[in-house]
Enzyme design. Sequence first.
Site, PDB file in Angstrom:
ATOM      1  N   LYS A 263      -5.080 -68.905  37.123  1.00  0.00           N
ATOM      2  CA  LYS A 263      -4.994 -69.249  35.695  1.00  0.00           C
ATOM      3  C   LYS A 263      -6.120 -70.222  35.393  1.00  0.00           C
ATOM      4  O   LYS A 263      -6.281 -71.238  36.068  1.00  0.00           O
ATOM      5  CB  LYS A 263      -3.639 -69.895  35.380  1.00  0.00           C
ATOM      6  N   ASP A 268      -5.405 -76.456  27.243  1.00  0.00           N
ATOM      7  CA  ASP A 268      -4.192 -75.869  26.670  1.00  0.00           C
ATOM      8  C   ASP A 268      -3.598 -76.819  25.635  1.00  0.00           C
ATOM      9  O   ASP A 268      -2.799 -77.691  25.958  1.00  0.00           O
ATOM     10  CB  ASP A 268      -3.174 -75.574  27.787  1.00  0.00           C
ATOM     11  N   LYS A 275       1.224 -78.538  21.273  1.00  0.00           N
ATOM     12  CA  LYS A 275       1.942 -79.483  22.134  1.00  0.00           C
ATOM     13  C   LYS A 275       2.011 -80.855  21.465  1.00  0.00           C
ATOM     14  O   LYS A 275       1.142 -81.186  20.657  1.00  0.00           O
ATOM     15  CB  LYS A 275       1.176 -79.646  23.461  1.00  0.00           C
ATOM     16  N   ASP A 286      -5.505 -77.472  33.116  1.00  0.00           N
ATOM     17  CA  ASP A 286      -4.759 -76.215  33.083  1.00  0.00           C
ATOM     18  C   ASP A 286      -5.573 -75.031  33.627  1.00  0.00           C
ATOM     19  O   ASP A 286      -5.108 -73.897  33.622  1.00  0.00           O
ATOM     20  CB  ASP A 286      -4.268 -75.940  31.655  1.00  0.00           C
ATOM     21  N   ASP A 345       2.225 -71.278  23.334  1.00  0.00           N
ATOM     22  CA  ASP A 345       2.043 -72.230  24.440  1.00  0.00           C
ATOM     23  C   ASP A 345       2.424 -71.621  25.792  1.00  0.00           C
ATOM     24  O   ASP A 345       2.135 -72.198  26.834  1.00  0.00           O
ATOM     25  CB  ASP A 345       2.880 -73.492  24.152  1.00  0.00           C
ATOM     26  N   GLU A 347       1.007 -69.356  27.381  1.00  0.00           N
ATOM     27  CA  GLU A 347      -0.197 -68.528  27.392  1.00  0.00           C
ATOM     28  C   GLU A 347      -0.656 -68.127  28.789  1.00  0.00           C
ATOM     29  O   GLU A 347      -1.342 -67.119  28.961  1.00  0.00           O
ATOM     30  CB  GLU A 347      -1.341 -69.272  26.662  1.00  0.00           C
ATOM     31  N   ARG A 349       0.929 -66.946  31.371  1.00  0.00           N
ATOM     32  CA  ARG A 349       1.446 -65.651  31.831  1.00  0.00           C
ATOM     33  C   ARG A 349       0.718 -64.496  31.148  1.00  0.00           C
ATOM     34  O   ARG A 349       0.606 -63.406  31.691  1.00  0.00           O
ATOM     35  CB  ARG A 349       2.972 -65.593  31.618  1.00  0.00           C
TER      36      ARG A 349
HETATM   37  N1  BES Z   1       0.137 -75.405  30.949  1.00  0.00           N
HETATM   38  C1  BES Z   1       1.503 -75.438  30.611  1.00  0.00           C
HETATM   39  C2  BES Z   1       2.403 -75.814  31.791  1.00  0.00           C
HETATM   40  C3  BES Z   1       2.251 -77.202  32.359  1.00  0.00           C
HETATM   41  C4  BES Z   1       3.153 -78.181  31.992  1.00  0.00           C
HETATM   42  C5  BES Z   1       1.286 -77.493  33.278  1.00  0.00           C
HETATM   43  C6  BES Z   1       3.037 -79.438  32.541  1.00  0.00           C
HETATM   44  C7  BES Z   1       1.179 -78.756  33.822  1.00  0.00           C
HETATM   45  C8  BES Z   1       2.060 -79.733  33.453  1.00  0.00           C
HETATM   46  C9  BES Z   1       1.963 -74.073  30.106  1.00  0.00           C
HETATM   47  O1  BES Z   1       1.013 -73.292  29.498  1.00  0.00           O
HETATM   48  C10 BES Z   1       3.029 -74.327  29.103  1.00  0.00           C
HETATM   49  O2  BES Z   1       2.732 -74.880  28.101  1.00  0.00           O
HETATM   50  N2  BES Z   1       4.238 -73.914  29.420  1.00  0.00           N
HETATM   51  C11 BES Z   1       5.348 -74.120  28.576  1.00  0.00           C
HETATM   52  C12 BES Z   1       6.104 -72.836  28.555  1.00  0.00           C
HETATM   53  C13 BES Z   1       7.156 -72.777  27.502  1.00  0.00           C
HETATM   54  C14 BES Z   1       6.540 -72.706  26.139  1.00  0.00           C
HETATM   55  C15 BES Z   1       8.007 -71.560  27.782  1.00  0.00           C
HETATM   56  C16 BES Z   1       6.213 -75.232  29.173  1.00  0.00           C
HETATM   57  O3  BES Z   1       6.326 -75.289  30.399  1.00  0.00           O
HETATM   58  O4  BES Z   1       6.695 -76.053  28.406  1.00  0.00           O
HETATM   59 ZN    ZN Z   2      -0.962 -73.668  30.101  1.00  0.00          ZN
HETATM   60 ZN    ZN Z   3       0.833 -73.685  27.390  1.00  0.00          ZN
END
Ligand code: BES
Ligand code: ZN
Ligand code: ZN
Length: 499
Positions: A263, A268, A275, A286, A345, A347, A349
Site C-alpha cells: 500500500k 491519507d 479524518k 501511509d 477513508d 482507501e 483496500r
Molecule cells: N491509513 C488508515 C489506517 C491507519 C490508521 C494507519 C492508523 C495507521 C494508523 C486507513 O486508510 C484508514 O483510514 N482506515 C480506516 C478504515 C475505516 C474507514 C473502515 C480506519 O481504520 O479508521
Molecule cells: Zn490509509
Molecule cells: Zn484511510
Amino acid sequence: MFIKDIEFSSDVAEKSTLVAGIYSDGSLSASATWLDQKFHGEIVERMKKCDFSGKLFETTSFVLSATDYNHIILVCLGEKSKKYTSLELEKLGAVIYSAAAKLDKSISVLLDKDDLNFEECPGCIAAIIAFGLTLKSWTFDKYKTKNNDKVKLERIVFMTSDLDESRTKFKQLKNLADGIFLTREVVSEPANVIYPESLGHITEDELKHLGVEVQIFRPAEIENLKMGALLGVGQGSEKTPRLIVLKWNGGRQDEQPVAFVGKGVTFDSGGISIKPDDGMGDMKYDMAGSGVVLGLFKAIALNKLKVNAVGVMALVENMPSGSAQRPGDIVTSMSGQTIEIMSTDAEGRLILADALWYVQEKFQPQAIIDLATLTGAIVVALGHEFAGLFSNCDVLAKEIEQSAAVTGEKVWRMPLSEHFDKAIDSDVADMCNLSKPGTRAGGTTAAQFLQRFVNGKRWAHIDIAGVESTKDDLFVCSKGVTGFGVHLLFDFLQRNYVK
Ligand code: BES
Ligand code: ZN
Ligand code: ZN
C-alpha cells in the site's frame, strides 16, 4: 545518519573506549578478564565499587587511571551458560551503541565467542552485534539545520579472531541494513517530498543500477489496465497515481516468483470522508507498505538473492477536492468486480484490490504477500507490538511466523471467515469498502475485502498500521519509522525460497 565506520581487526583501536563483558553473577567474561590483566586488576577493583544488579544488557562505564583508553564499558551478558540468539546479539549491539554514543568518538568492542555462546555461528558474533549497532544508530535528522546532536561516536572496531567470516557476514547484514534504511528514509519523508511521482524517481535511482527491472505505469497506462478502484482513490489529488512493478530474476528461469505488494498512500487525508485533525500528519506514513517493498528489493538485489521476486508499489495520494471520489460512488476494479464506496477513508483496500489482481494475473506467483498500514482496528487489537497476519494458507502463515520469531518483527495471526466475507456484500454493487454496521473486527473485514482479489492464490496480508513507526525507543530502532517488514521478509525469502 548512521554509523558508517565499522571495522573488524585483531587488535583494539588506540585511544578508544573499550567494551567488554560481565556476567550476571559479577564475574568477568574472557574479554574483561584480559583487560583486567592488562590493567593490573583495576577492572575488578572498579567493579566492586559499582552499583551492578546483574540484569541482562545492563551497562556500567568508568574511567581507568593512567591508561591510553578513554572509558571502559562493561555490558552484562546474562548467565555464563546463556545461549544467545541472533536477535539477542543484535540487541547487544544496540545496547552498546546507546551506552557509547555520547561517550567517545571511537570504541573497540572486545566481545567474541569466548565471551558468549552463539552455537549457530560462533564466527558471526561480531558481525551480528555490529548489525544491531548499525540499525540502532540510524536517525532521520536531515531537516535539522542546527546541529544539536550530542552523538560523538563515529568509529567502531570489533576485535575478533574470525576476521574473514566477520567481514563476509557483516557485508551481507550491512546490505540488509541498507534496505531497511531506504525504507525508513522514504517513509519518514513528509508528503510534500514523497508523492507517487517522486517515489517513482527514487525507486529508479535506487534499484535500476542494482539490476532490478523497474517499470512505472503512469495514469493513462493505469487506465488501460482498467484499475478503476485505484484510480478512484487518486482522482482528488493533483499528485497523480503511479503503479510501480519491480522484478528481480535471481532464481531459476522456470521458477514462479514470490510477489510482494505494498500500500502506497503517500498521504491519507481520508478524502471526502476526511479524518480529524488530530494525528492526521502521521498519515504521511501511509505509504509504508510500498516503502517496505522498495527497501526489501534493495536488500535482495545488494545480496544478489537466488530467488525470483516481483514487487508492486501502488501509489496514490488520498485528498478531498472538487474532483475527489464521493461516498456512494461505485467503481469497477480491474477484476471486473464492482465496489460501492461507503467511506473514502477506507482507501487502502481499494488500491490493493487492483494491485493484487494485477500481480496474480500477470505473474502467477507461487505466493503473494501484501503489506499495508490498512486499519486503525489492528492497532486497537494488537497495539504497537505485533503486526496483524492474515492468510488463506497455513504453510505460508507458518513460514512468516517463523521469520517473525527470528527477526523480532512480530506478527499475530488473525482470523478470516465466511461470516466476515458476507459482511462486505453491497445492495447495489458486488461489495462495499466498509462492512455492515455493527460487524466490528475491522482488521478482518479489510482482509476479507482483499481476499476477494487474490483469486484463490497462496496469499498473506500483513497489516502494519501499528508497527510502522514508534513513539518510544525500541531495542534496534530509535523513535520514528521502524522499517518493519524488510528484515522479516528478507529472512522469509532466504529461509524458504533461496535454493
Ligand atoms: N491509513 C488508515 C489506517 C491507519 C490508521 C494507519 C492508523 C495507521 C494508523 C486507513 O486508510 C484508514 O483510514 N482506515 C480506516 C478504515 C475505516 C474507514 C473502515 C480506519 O481504520 O479508521
Ligand atoms: Zn490509509
Ligand atoms: Zn484511510
